[in-house]
Design a protein around this motif. Structure first.
Motif, PDB file in Angstrom:
ATOM      1  N   ALA A 246       0.832  -1.206   0.000  1.00 24.06           N
ATOM      2  CA  ALA A 246       0.000   0.000   0.000  1.00 24.06           C
ATOM      3  C   ALA A 246       0.867   1.256   0.000  1.00 24.06           C
ATOM      4  CB  ALA A 246      -0.925  -0.006   1.220  1.00 24.06           C
ATOM      5  N   TYR A 247       2.149   1.110  -0.245  1.00 24.13           N
ATOM      6  CA  TYR A 247       3.073   2.252  -0.203  1.00 24.13           C
ATOM      7  C   TYR A 247       3.959   2.226  -1.447  1.00 24.13           C
ATOM      8  CZ  TYR A 247       6.055   5.634   2.410  1.00 24.13           C
ATOM      9  OH  TYR A 247       6.745   6.739   2.850  1.00 24.13           O
ATOM     10  N   PRO A 248       3.323   2.052  -2.632  1.00 26.20           N
ATOM     11  CA  PRO A 248       4.134   1.832  -3.842  1.00 26.20           C
ATOM     12  C   PRO A 248       4.960   3.048  -4.251  1.00 26.20           C
ATOM     13  CG  PRO A 248       1.818   2.098  -4.428  1.00 26.20           C
ATOM     14  CD  PRO A 248       1.883   2.072  -2.929  1.00 26.20           C
ATOM     15  N   ARG A 249       4.637   4.248  -3.731  1.00 25.62           N
ATOM     16  CA  ARG A 249       5.439   5.391  -4.175  1.00 25.62           C
ATOM     17  C   ARG A 249       6.836   5.379  -3.550  1.00 25.62           C
ATOM     18  NH1 ARG A 249       2.346   7.637  -0.164  1.00 25.62           N
ATOM     19  NH2 ARG A 249       3.228   9.241   1.174  1.00 25.62           N
ATOM     20  N   ALA A 250       7.032   4.513  -2.550  1.00 20.32           N
ATOM     21  CA  ALA A 250       8.364   4.427  -1.940  1.00 20.32           C
ATOM     22  C   ALA A 250       8.942   3.016  -1.970  1.00 20.32           C
ATOM     23  CB  ALA A 250       8.311   4.912  -0.497  1.00 20.32           C
ATOM     24  N   VAL A 251       8.089   2.019  -2.157  1.00 22.27           N
ATOM     25  CA  VAL A 251       8.532   0.637  -1.946  1.00 22.27           C
ATOM     26  C   VAL A 251       8.331  -0.220  -3.196  1.00 22.27           C
ATOM     27  CG1 VAL A 251       8.110  -1.456  -0.600  1.00 22.27           C
ATOM     28  CG2 VAL A 251       8.023   0.772   0.521  1.00 22.27           C
ATOM     29  N   THR A 252       9.372  -0.987  -3.543  1.00 19.95           N
ATOM     30  CA  THR A 252       9.226  -2.009  -4.581  1.00 19.95           C
ATOM     31  C   THR A 252       9.522  -3.361  -3.937  1.00 19.95           C
ATOM     32  OG1 THR A 252      11.560  -1.839  -5.150  1.00 19.95           O
ATOM     33  CG2 THR A 252      10.020  -0.457  -6.402  1.00 19.95           C
ATOM     34  N   ILE A 253       9.151  -4.442  -4.626  1.00 20.74           N
ATOM     35  CA  ILE A 253       9.331  -5.762  -3.999  1.00 20.74           C
ATOM     36  C   ILE A 253      10.809  -6.052  -3.739  1.00 20.74           C
ATOM     37  CG2 ILE A 253       9.254  -7.018  -6.220  1.00 20.74           C
ATOM     38  CD1 ILE A 253       7.850  -9.289  -4.487  1.00 20.74           C
ATOM     39  N   GLU A 254      11.689  -5.606  -4.646  1.00 21.90           N
ATOM     40  CA  GLU A 254      13.107  -5.938  -4.438  1.00 21.90           C
ATOM     41  C   GLU A 254      13.836  -4.936  -3.549  1.00 21.90           C
ATOM     42  OE1 GLU A 254      12.885  -3.789  -8.382  1.00 21.90           O
ATOM     43  OE2 GLU A 254      11.736  -5.286  -7.300  1.00 21.90           O
ATOM     44  N   GLY A 255      13.266  -3.741  -3.352  1.00 19.33           N
ATOM     45  CA  GLY A 255      13.897  -2.766  -2.468  1.00 19.33           C
ATOM     46  C   GLY A 255      15.096  -2.078  -3.103  1.00 19.33           C
ATOM     47  N   ASN A 256      15.951  -1.546  -2.263  1.00 19.44           N
ATOM     48  CA  ASN A 256      17.115  -0.795  -2.710  1.00 19.44           C
ATOM     49  C   ASN A 256      18.318  -1.740  -2.799  1.00 19.44           C
ATOM     50  OD1 ASN A 256      19.395   0.814  -2.881  1.00 19.44           O
ATOM     51  ND2 ASN A 256      18.587   2.412  -1.524  1.00 19.44           N
ATOM     52  N   LYS A 257      18.578  -2.217  -3.997  1.00 22.87           N
ATOM     53  CA  LYS A 257      19.607  -3.253  -4.193  1.00 22.87           C
ATOM     54  C   LYS A 257      21.012  -2.808  -3.768  1.00 22.87           C
ATOM     55  CE  LYS A 257      17.540  -6.802  -6.415  1.00 22.87           C
ATOM     56  NZ  LYS A 257      17.540  -8.164  -5.899  1.00 22.87           N
ATOM     57  N   PRO A 258      21.456  -1.616  -4.213  1.00 19.52           N
ATOM     58  CA  PRO A 258      22.812  -1.203  -3.782  1.00 19.52           C
ATOM     59  C   PRO A 258      22.933  -1.136  -2.257  1.00 19.52           C
ATOM     60  CG  PRO A 258      21.984   0.258  -5.514  1.00 19.52           C
ATOM     61  CD  PRO A 258      20.849  -0.638  -5.116  1.00 19.52           C
ATOM     62  N   ALA A 259      21.859  -0.678  -1.589  1.00 21.73           N
ATOM     63  CA  ALA A 259      21.903  -0.615  -0.122  1.00 21.73           C
ATOM     64  C   ALA A 259      22.024  -2.023   0.450  1.00 21.73           C
ATOM     65  CB  ALA A 259      20.653   0.078   0.412  1.00 21.73           C
ATOM     66  N   GLN A 260      21.251  -2.963  -0.100  1.00 20.21           N
ATOM     67  CA  GLN A 260      21.295  -4.341   0.404  1.00 20.21           C
ATOM     68  C   GLN A 260      22.676  -4.957   0.202  1.00 20.21           C
ATOM     69  OE1 GLN A 260      17.928  -6.632  -1.153  1.00 20.21           O
ATOM     70  NE2 GLN A 260      16.641  -4.826  -0.951  1.00 20.21           N
ATOM     71  N   LYS A 261      23.308  -4.596  -0.915  1.00 22.72           N
ATOM     72  CA  LYS A 261      24.644  -5.127  -1.209  1.00 22.72           C
ATOM     73  C   LYS A 261      25.641  -4.627  -0.151  1.00 22.72           C
ATOM     74  CE  LYS A 261      27.913  -5.525  -5.055  1.00 22.72           C
ATOM     75  NZ  LYS A 261      28.950  -4.500  -4.804  1.00 22.72           N
ATOM     76  N   LEU A 262      25.543  -3.323   0.141  1.00 22.84           N
ATOM     77  CA  LEU A 262      26.421  -2.726   1.153  1.00 22.84           C
ATOM     78  C   LEU A 262      26.195  -3.381   2.520  1.00 22.84           C
ATOM     79  CD1 LEU A 262      28.334  -0.139   1.885  1.00 22.84           C
ATOM     80  CD2 LEU A 262      26.206   0.722   2.844  1.00 22.84           C
ATOM     81  N   LEU A 263      24.906  -3.558   2.861  1.00 22.37           N
ATOM     82  CA  LEU A 263      24.569  -4.156   4.157  1.00 22.37           C
ATOM     83  C   LEU A 263      25.156  -5.555   4.263  1.00 22.37           C
ATOM     84  CD1 LEU A 263      20.864  -2.939   4.435  1.00 22.37           C
ATOM     85  CD2 LEU A 263      22.802  -2.186   5.821  1.00 22.37           C
TER      86      LEU A 263
END
Lengths: 365, 357
Positions: A246-263
């Motif tokens: 219900a928050y598609p203007r900020a959220v996608t199913i895969e999220g922020n990939k570069p951030a996830q890579k860093l994490l």
């Protein structure tokens, strides 16, 4: 302002509330996971617009609240050291440890600074090579990329005087823990929109399936929260249980990939203690081996500090949604934002503080 | 002990034209006198000050006096929309105006940190002089002390002020009455967020500017409008919501007058940049400081006339009715939220702290 005022519109809010009322045929207990959502619900009076059958349970998603007392005591011990500049987000300063808070340490001569980004702490480290600069890295997946980036940058720049005291926690294991608790009453979740903007929501379908529980990714403005609730009630009433965004203007199913890579590079998953709840397996992050040198806990040898919680404080039950803040005997009496017994009364995102600040003294119901 | 040469020795005279403040500027000797003569007297220029006696002798018109004092320690000293000097004049002028007084005379005490550049002090004094003239008040006495480097923050300023209250005016925080209307003179939160965004390096498309301004002109206009509408006494309470913002001022009024105050969030004038900055930092503009705004609690009968007069004045163009005084929830401030819920707005405990996320 663009993308903000549109989501605070009073008429649309009333319309959504009417729709929710129309959909609702029986009692439903819905947990908003994130403290930011709790804050928005109470600050805007969203719960007052809902039909009485909808019960909102305030979840454990306030990073300040779930940081263990022991960790605060470690922060206090490090911040009091003579050669240390201790940097933190603002609202951690008032959280009491077992005897003091960071404000007290500051008044006693400790160099405690409020920063808005962990990268500011890295800058302070660069500018003060003769001091040890420690950042209090707490939070959920939302704050993790910035904290991870700070450690990443510090390593790249070869900074020997920067470290991080880490108490990072994760949302999906908390949902799992709540659903497997014998006292659980939660029938659906509003997932935390900003956590999902980083991590996506690919982790949630297995949880929705396993526990047959609707999970709706929800934002923070009044209309976002109401829309999240509307979609949740729709699923509950239809007997469905799936993950909805219900928050598609900020959220996608895969999220922020570069951030996830860093994490993935900077952190590794570990067991974590949650204040008032206890240790949840695989529910947090610690620095990965490659970045282990930046761990303040080992740099300052505070691992020996052990602390007990106040016996009056029932924040654990509040965080698990089995007790409303104003049902706690200490609420508004021994425990106020001025004399907080537990962290849920300290952070403005904490459920107890939200109830107190917005005048919810009367027992709900 | 060879090579000693006393031929060229000379007595080291004190360096008089120091580019920075030195300890001697607070010593009461020549350096102090020069500071007063070259910086303060030209900046504040008026007949009463020219005597430079230990105290100034003031002519006073008849009536009740209002007396107020305030100290200023803002960092940075210069910020978008103003500086510590203007703030020191406006703050005390406004405190006097909030009892309906016509501000007349101010004192100015300076605590200077050793090493403060002389041109910084000059700029601050000049803008204090300009602010005083614009507000129609005179700085008639002053004092300067210097503290060691590291024991101050550049400049601290204290101003005290005296004003005269016109006959028939009775304005006090305990005079709000059930049925009264709450008016704010313009957008809220500008000063606090201007300071915050400079301190924290936040940047927006439009720079947030402090609203620092004298309010005595606006108050005079309001009193005249109330008088014209039949009763100068219909303005019951005036407050300038500085530290703690609108929330703290209205809470104090509710407590002192033993009434409830209900405001409508949607009616609060808030600049979009200020709202955005507050949203980013997790703050609430209703708690943020203002330095050129006032809250007025006015009888319902006079409210429209007073509001119209405010809107016709340059410092009150965006004045708005934001709420009412009620006999419900005595001692408390309650807001109707934008979406139709309600919330209690309590006094805050200390400073507002930026939220983590």
């Amino acid at each position: 302002m663009k993308y903000l005022n549109e989501f605070r519109d009073g008429e649309l809010a009333q319309k959504l509330a009417a729709e929710i009322k129309h959909l609702t045929t029986r009692h439903w207990a819905i947990m908003e996971v994130c403290g930011g959502q709790t804050h928005s619900i109470i600050r805007n009076g969203i719960d007052q617009l809902l039909p009485p059958e909808i019960e909102l349970i305030h979840g454990p998603g306030c990073p300040v609240c779930v940081t263990p007392l022991e960790m605060i005591d470690k922060a206090l011990a490090i911040a009091a050291l003579p050669n240390v500049i201790f940097c933190s987000f603002g609202d951690m300063l008032r959280v009491p440890g077992s005897s003091k808070d960071l404000f007290t340490i500051k008044s006693e001569g400790g160099d405690v600074r409020i920063v808005y980004s962990p990268l500011d702490a890295v800058k302070i480290a660069r500018e003060n090579p003769d001091k040890q600069v420690v950042f209090f890295g707490i939070g959920f997946e939302t704050t993790a990329p910035a904290n991870g980036m700070a450690v990443f940058v510090a390593k790249q720049q070869g900074l020997k005087n920067f470290s991080m005291l880490i108490s990072h926690v994760l949302v999906p294991p908390a949902i799992q823990a709540i659903m497997t608790s014998p006292t659980n009453r939660v029938q659906a979740f509003l997932a935390a929109g900003h956590v999902c903007s980083v991590m996506g929501y690919w982790q949630y379908p297995p949880l929705a399936d396993q526990f047959q529980v609707p999970i709706v990714v929800t934002g923070f403005e009044p209309l976002d929260v109401l829309e999240g609730i509307r979609r949740t009630v729709k699923q509950l009433e239809a007997g469905e249980a799936f993950v909805d965004n219900a928050y598609p203007r900020a959220v996608t199913i895969e999220g922020n990939k570069p951030a996830q890579k860093l994490l993935g590079e900077v952190f590794e998953v570990s067991d974590r203690a949650w204040r008032g709840i206890g240790v949840i397996p695989q529910s947090g992050w610690r620095l990965s081996q490659a970045y282990g040198d930046f761990d303040a806990e080992s740099r300052f040898d505070v691992s020996g500090i052990r602390t007990q919680e106040s016996s009056l404080c029932r924040s654990g039950e509040v965080l698990q949604g089995t007790l409303k803040p104003n049902q706690c005997p200490a609420f508004g009496k021994q425990c106020t934002p001025r004399t907080p017994l537990g962290a849920t009364m300290v952070s403005s995102e904490g459920a107890c503080a939200a109830y107190f600040n917005y005048g919810r003294f009367e027992e709900a119901g | 002990m060879k090579n000693l040469d006393f031929e060229n020795w000379s007595c080291p005279l004190p360096l008089r034209n120091s580019p920075n403040i030195v300890i001697g500027h607070g010593g009461g000797g020549k350096l102090s006198a020069e500071l007063v003569e070259h910086i303060f007297v030209p900046a504040f220029k008026n007949d009463l000050l020219d005597n430079l006696g230990d105290s100034t002798i003031l002519p006073m018109p008849a009536g009740r006096l209002a007396f107020s004092t305030d100290s200023y320690v803002v960092q940075p000293l210069f910020f978008p929309g103003g500086n510590i000097g203007e703030l020191a004049i406006h703050g005390t002028v406004n405190d006097l105006a909030m009892s309906g007084a016509t501000p007349l005379y101010l004192s100015a005490g300076f605590i200077l940190e050793e090493g403060l550049p002389m041109n910084v002090l000059g700029a601050i004094a000049d803008s204090m002089g300009a602010a005083a003239r614009a507000a129609g008040v005179q700085v008639v006495t002053g004092d300067t002390k210097v503290v060691d480097r590291g024991h101050g923050d550049g400049v601290f300023i204290n101003t005290s002020g005296i004003g005269v209250i016109p006959a028939g005016v009775h304005i006090a925080p305990n005079r709000a009455q059930v049925g009264d209307v709450v008016i704010v003179s313009g957008s809220i939160g500008d000063h606090g967020m201007a300071i915050m965004s400079v301190r924290e390096g936040l940047e927006f498309d439009t720079q947030i500017r402090s609203d620092t301004a004298p309010l005595n002109g606006l108050v005079a206009t309001m009193l005249a409008a109330a008088q014209a509408a039949g009763d100068v006494g219909s303005i019951h309470v005036l407050r300038d919501p500085t530290r703690g913002g609108v929330a703290s001022s209205l809470n104090e009024i509710a407590a002192k007058s033993q009434v409830g105050i209900m405001i409508h969030e949607r009616a609060l004038p808030i600049n979009p940049e200020v709202q955005a900055a507050c949203d980013i930092l997790g703050m609430d503009p209703i708690y943020v400081a203002n330095e050129g705004k006032l809250l007025a609690i006015v009888s319902k009968a006079a409210a429209e006339a007073v509001l119209a007069a405010m809107r016709a004045h340059p410092t009150g163009q965006h004045a708005a009715i934001i709420g009412q005084v009620t006999d419900q929830h005595i001692g408390r401030l309650v807001a109707k939220t934008a979406i139709g819920g309600t919330r209690v707005i309590p006094m805050q405990i200390g400073e507002q702290l930026p939220r983590i996320c």
